[in-house]
Write an enzyme that holds these catalytic residues in place. Structure first.
Site, PDB file in Angstrom:
ATOM      1  N   GLY A   1      83.279  -6.548  19.255  1.00  0.00           N
ATOM      2  CA  GLY A   1      81.976  -5.939  19.516  1.00  0.00           C
ATOM      3  C   GLY A   1      80.849  -6.739  18.899  1.00  0.00           C
ATOM      4  O   GLY A   1      80.911  -7.980  18.786  1.00  0.00           O
ATOM      5  N   SER A   2      79.819  -6.046  18.435  1.00  0.00           N
ATOM      6  CA  SER A   2      78.579  -6.710  18.020  1.00  0.00           C
ATOM      7  C   SER A   2      78.705  -7.578  16.769  1.00  0.00           C
ATOM      8  O   SER A   2      77.817  -8.399  16.502  1.00  0.00           O
ATOM      9  CB  SER A   2      77.486  -5.657  17.807  1.00  0.00           C
ATOM     10  OG  SER A   2      77.164  -5.034  19.033  1.00  0.00           O
ATOM     11  N   THR A   3      79.781  -7.418  15.987  1.00  0.00           N
ATOM     12  CA  THR A   3      79.950  -8.332  14.854  1.00  0.00           C
ATOM     13  C   THR A   3      80.116  -9.764  15.347  1.00  0.00           C
ATOM     14  O   THR A   3      79.909 -10.715  14.591  1.00  0.00           O
ATOM     15  CB  THR A   3      81.181  -7.938  14.004  1.00  0.00           C
ATOM     16  OG1 THR A   3      82.350  -7.922  14.828  1.00  0.00           O
ATOM     17  CG2 THR A   3      80.986  -6.567  13.384  1.00  0.00           C
ATOM     18  N   ASN A   4      80.473  -9.901  16.624  1.00  0.00           N
ATOM     19  CA  ASN A   4      80.668 -11.215  17.218  1.00  0.00           C
ATOM     20  C   ASN A   4      79.340 -11.906  17.537  1.00  0.00           C
ATOM     21  O   ASN A   4      79.306 -13.098  17.839  1.00  0.00           O
ATOM     22  CB  ASN A   4      81.490 -11.073  18.502  1.00  0.00           C
ATOM     23  CG  ASN A   4      82.182 -12.361  18.901  1.00  0.00           C
ATOM     24  OD1 ASN A   4      82.890 -12.956  18.103  1.00  0.00           O
ATOM     25  ND2 ASN A   4      81.973 -12.794  20.135  1.00  0.00           N
ATOM     26  N   LYS A   5      78.239 -11.165  17.474  1.00  0.00           N
ATOM     27  CA  LYS A   5      76.938 -11.727  17.868  1.00  0.00           C
ATOM     28  C   LYS A   5      76.465 -12.832  16.933  1.00  0.00           C
ATOM     29  O   LYS A   5      75.609 -13.637  17.321  1.00  0.00           O
ATOM     30  CB  LYS A   5      75.895 -10.609  17.943  1.00  0.00           C
ATOM     31  CG  LYS A   5      76.119  -9.672  19.130  1.00  0.00           C
ATOM     32  CD  LYS A   5      75.174  -8.486  19.107  1.00  0.00           C
ATOM     33  CE  LYS A   5      75.461  -7.547  20.283  1.00  0.00           C
ATOM     34  NZ  LYS A   5      74.684  -6.301  20.230  1.00  0.00           N
TER      35      LYS A   5
END
Length: 611
Positions: free
Chosen positions: A326-330
């Site tokens: 999810g957004s931790t990958n951003k």
């Protein structure tokens, strides 16, 4: 008429033969001569006897030659088997300690209790079984069954009991009951780092976790004692006795800090229960060395009762379970955009709350009016649409390359059992929608340790250090040998890492999605993550993965903390349920490590145009 001298009356009547004419008995026929027994030929009889004796003696001689000549070695060996007894002298297994030398797994003195059923009379079996069952705390029936095997000379009753208990049993002086010196494995912390440590089987062999990975080093080498015994097992005096001393196992020292591990387990365990999550993991890493200070899972494995735990709870989920980040990958998308030079932190984007990608319409987590956000603001507010817009400026190949450089698609390198590499599809195979979703962490799979390693890289100025769990080992002489430092790899430039850290610090501010992770007095940088969860039970996406990962102090990073919750039922946003776990664990770890606040203030970050 006078008798002649010497004559006696009646002498003549016995000798005279009177013949009377006409009326007397006929005379007896002459007596038949006796039959004569004819003897056989003595030479023939002797010959037959000698032949028979020769045949019998030849059989004995042949058998004697076979026993003492041809098969002598075989029978000598068989006799030695019956007479010569070898007994294993177990080696003491080495300890596993935390980074400060506190024992997490150790070996204690123990005794094996056994019985020789052939020495226990039928009348005594019930009494012996009753006493043993009471002392050993086991059912009586299995002991009775073992005692009934009267032809057996050895039946184990207990593999490893406390020496005091064995001594108490021996005090009963039960015939046929004995004990042997043994060792037993003990885990003082119970479930502390349970799935990381692993466990050993009843024979002392490592079966899981670090107990398995370092089994040969920990186990040492068993010794042996050889003696000669009689038919009843008594030692024969003045016979040979050979002893090969055991070599004790070596110790393994971990990078884990016992206190921080306890805090991480407590925090993630409580939140799993509070949110009704299926599982959870928490990791603490040293940003400069890549050393893992805590690796907690919930539910955790109780090492004192591991045999009754389901198989799913025996694995180290921090390295085995893969999920979409999810957004931790951003942060990786941000790194690719900044490194390419196509985007700067202050670059402005017009961001709606949805965007079409191929055949799909992708949305932000919350509806909002179209707004003008800086790239820093896109990361801080965790906008999916804004992240996709930034990705369009760099292309699929550059994003894929950056994901690889951060370790996606490869194992982290700790060597822990079951360590997974996750999933990173080749960029040439990405579908139209994948080109967008991978940018914000859907369509790739990672482990908790891989995610923590990404943030260690950012916190360490763009240099990735291979995560380490083992600090070193002790040699046979007791000297400590440290493990080689983790491999260092430059992933992004120092400037890029610093700019991303500033963005992540804004994400923990009041305007960011991770404000529940803020710690009084400290500068904190971090990122929330909320991803749809693929589940084989429903053969598709059902449920969520909630994550928060960050580091502190933000301007001089020392520690990285990650918290991830799988399939929570009470709330599902990472900023709501994972960020509080981060805060608890990070606060404890900072205090435990005596890491003071830097005393500086964060630089202002522009989130929106016009600010």
């Amino acid at each position: 008429m006078p008798r002649r001298g010497g004559e006696r009356p009646g002498d003549h009547e016995h000798t005279r033969t009177v013949t009377r004419g006409g009326g007397g008995r006929p005379p007896r026929p002459p007596a038949r001569p006796p039959s004569v027994l004819r003897l056989g030929n003595p030479r023939r009889r002797i010959g037959i006897g000698l032949m028979a004796m020769t045949f019998v003696l030849s059989i004995f001689a042949g058998r004697l030659i076979q026993l003492q000549g041809l098969d002598s070695k075989v029978y000598t060996a068989e006799a030695a088997k019956q007479r010569v007894q070898g007994e294993k002298l177990p080696a003491r297994r080495g300890s596993i300690t935390d980074v400060n030398g506190h024992e997490l797994a150790l070996t204690l003195e123990a005794r094996e209790v056994f019985v020789d059923p052939s020495e226990v009379s039928a009348t005594q079996r019930d009494r012996v079984a009753t006493i043993l069952a009471k002392e050993l705390g086991t059912p009586k029936e299995p002991i009775v069954a073992k005692l009934a095997q009267s032809t057996s000379h050895y039946q184990q009753l207990a593999a490893a009991v406390d020496p005091a208990l064995a001594q108490r049993i021996m005090a009963y002086d039960l015939k046929g009951v004995g004990s042997k010196h043994r060792y037993r494995r003990d885990y003082p912390g119970g479930d502390l780092a349970g799935t990381l440590l692993g466990f050993v089987g009843t024979d002392g062999t490592g079966l899981a976790g670090l107990e398995s990975t370092y089994d040969k080093l920990l186990a040492g080498r068993d010794g042996e004692q050889i003696i000669e015994t009689g038919a009843k097992g008594q030692r024969i005096p003045m016979t040979r006795s050979t002893v090969r001393a055991p070599v004790e196992g070596r110790d393994v020292r971990l990078t884990i800090d016992r206190d921080i591990q306890w805090a991480a387990q407590k925090a993630i365990g409580e939140q799993v229960k509070a949110t009704g999550s299926r599982t959870g993991s928490a990791i603490v890493m040293d940003t400069r060395t890549g050393r893992v200070l805590a690796m907690a899972n919930a539910p955790e494995l109780d090492l004192k009762n591991w045999m009754n735990a389901p198989d799913a709870d025996r694995v180290n989920r921090s390295v085995t379970d893969v999920f979409e980040p999810g957004s931790t990958n951003k942060v990786i998308t941000a790194a690719a955009a900044l490194e390419s030079g196509a985007v700067r932190p202050e670059s402005l984007f017009t961001v709606a709350d949805e965007i079409r990608c191929a055949d799909r319409v992708l949305k932000d987590s919350h509806p909002h009016p179209t707004e003008r956000l800086t790239f820093s603001g896109i990361v801080a507010t965790s906008s999916n649409v804004g992240t996709i817009l930034a990705t369009q400026k760099i292309g699929d190949e550059k994003l894929h390359s950056m994901l690889q450089r951060f370790g996606f698609g490869t194992k982290p390198g700790t060597g822990l059992p079951g360590e997974e590499a996750g999933l990173l599809p080749d960029w040439k195979s990405w579908s139209g929608s994948q080109r967008c979703t991978i940018a914000y962490g859907q369509g790739v799979s990672v482990t908790a340790l891989q995610t923590a390693s990404v943030y260690q890289t950012i916190a360490n100025g763009g240099v990735r250090v291979t995560p380490q769990v083992v600090a070193g080992t002790t040699g046979e002489n007791g000297a400590f040998t440290p493990s080689p430092p983790g491999k260092q790899t430059r992933v992004v430039g120092e400037r890029t890492a610093r700019e991303i850290a500033t963005m992540l610090e804004a994400a923990v501010s009041e305007e960011g999605t991770g404000n529940l992770a803020a710690i009084d007095g400290y500068r904190v940088a971090g990122k929330t993550g909320t991803a749809m969860r693929y589940d084989t039970r429903c053969q598709g996406y059902c449920g969520y993965t909630a994550t928060f990962v960050g580091f502190a102090p933000a301007d001089k990073p020392r520690l990285v903390v990650l918290a991830v919750l799988q399939d929570p039922q009470e709330g599902h946003y990472g900023g709501e349920i994972a960020a509080p776990v981060f805060k608890k664990v990070m606060t404890f770890a900072l205090k435990s490590g005596k890491i003071p606040p830097t005393g500086t203030k964060p630089s202002p970050v522009r989130i929106r145009a016009g600010e």
